[in-house]
Scaffold this motif. Structure first.
Motif: not given
Length: 406
Positions: A86-94
């Motif tokens: 979660x800390x390294x994800x962006x957008x919808x994936x986050x």
């Protein structure tokens, strides 16, 4: 990184605040070689980056300060995890990765674990209250958060010490320069932790429970009789490892720095002992004054201008939450530790889509800690024969040891 630059980086990490102050006073952004990044240290600039995740990606948030040796990487390759979290994800994936963690750390779940946290806090203090002195990091701060987040995740208490140890070793491996032989040993300890977590993933898939581990399994595999693949196991272990490390390392650091600064300001400690209703305000002031998580990295996704500085695509930034929390434009007299100040919104737990979902759990553990210590050990003070040295890291800033007496 050459030895001279490494020494300067250690110096910066042990006391980053003068560097933040210079960066805030300098027009535009400052590139800091020791961080290999543009330093963002003003409150307004840090908030702007956090509000523009499309232009400032989190993909590099956890890039190691030190790349492990090939032999250590080979050991890690035999474990589980190594997937985006979660800390390294962006957008919808986050959002997808964050949702089960938010559910697992909901106000109801936090409230449900507080009686256990209070029981464990009291028991840990029981273990040293008659001794007249204690090294607080090992006897208390390094234990309570792991036990509490372990309870939320659903770990057997017998497995918590190995998981906490593995987390500490993983942090050491990625953020401290150590000899290759020690890197290999640290990697083996981290993999041992991952093996324990993978066992829980399989068990919760077979027999779901009302815990955060089950939430994560369901978020990846889905409800019902879906197959738990090897890729699923890698992904869930990565989430669990990230969650557990954030859940215990950050709170351990926060407990240590809070007690340190209260005791370095004895009048404020005495005030807190006399007026325990001030404890919530003391928690916020401590988090602001010396943030456990000093900052995270970001990388630009395209050409962008920040604070008048033009940045190309792929530029690395260090968002200094600790610097923003000492910004006089947001916090009057920011270098004064003052539990009586009216709390302003600080950035110790981030902001927006990447705000820490475990912030309330951390605050509650710190509250319980201060209630125990002020009530039972009002004469607490630093031990004169053990000077305090801060750990050289910006990830979980805390005393290396905190020897106290009473």
């Amino acid at each position: 990184m050459d030895r001279q630059l490494l020494g300067r980086r250690d110096e910066l990490q042990r006391d980053p605040y003068p560097h933040y102050e210079r960066a805030r006073r300098t027009e535009g952004l400052t590139f800091v070689a020791e961080l290999d990044a543009w330093l963002v240290a003003r409150d307004a600039d840090v908030r702007e980056v956090l509000r523009r995740p499309q232009e400032f990606s989190s993909a590099n948030a956890l890039i190691p300060d030190v790349m492990p040796a090939p032999a250590a990487l080979a050991v890690l390759g035999g474990g589980f995890g190594g997937r985006p979290v979660v800390v390294t994800a962006d957008g919808a994936r986050h959002q997808q990765l964050r949702a089960p963690i938010v559910r697992g750390l909901s106000p109801a779940r936090v409230a449900a674990v507080l009686p256990y946290a209070a029981e464990r806090a009291a028991a840990l203090v029981d273990g040293f209250v008659k001794d007249g002195r204690v090294e607080l990091m090992s006897a208390y701060a390094g234990k309570l958060p792991g036990e509490v987040i372990g309870r939320v995740v659903g770990l057997d208490p017998a497995d918590v010490p190995a998981v906490v140890h593995g987390g500490n070793r993983a942090e050491e491996l990625l953020f401290r320069p150590v000899p290759e032989e020690e890197q290999i040993a640290a990697a083996e300890d981290a993999v041992a932790m991952q093996v324990v977590l993978e066992r829980y993933v399989r068990e919760r898939h077979a027999e779901p429970r009302d815990d955060l581990c089950t939430e994560l399994v369901r978020s990846v595999v889905g409800d019902g009789d879906g197959e738990l693949t090897l890729e699923h196991r890698h992904e869930i272990v990565a989430h669990l490892q990230n969650l557990l490390l954030a859940g215990h390392l950050t709170t351990t650091a926060l407990i240590g720095t809070t007690v340190l600064h209260l005791l370095r300001h004895p009048r404020q400690w005495e005030l807190l002992c006399a007026e325990p209703e001030r404890i919530p305000a003391a928690v916020e002031e401590a988090a602001r004054y010396d943030s456990a998580l000093q900052g995270f990295r970001r990388v630009t996704t395209g050409p962008v201008t920040l604070a008048g500085t033009e940045l190309p695509p792929g530029a690395s930034l260090f968002l200094a939450f600790g610097g923003a929390n000492r910004d006089p434009d947001r916090h009057p007299h920011p270098d004064d530790f003052d539990i009586t100040r009216t709390p302003e919104r600080h950035l110790a737990f981030g902001l927006g889509v990447h705000g820490c979902p475990g912030s309330q759990l951390a605050r509650e553990q710190l509250r319980l800690t201060l209630e125990e210590l002020t009530r039972r050990l009002p004469g607490l003070r630093p031990a004169d024969d053990h000077p305090v040295t801060m750990r050289p890291t910006l990830i979980h800033r805390s005393p290396q040891a905190l020897n106290l007496t009473w």
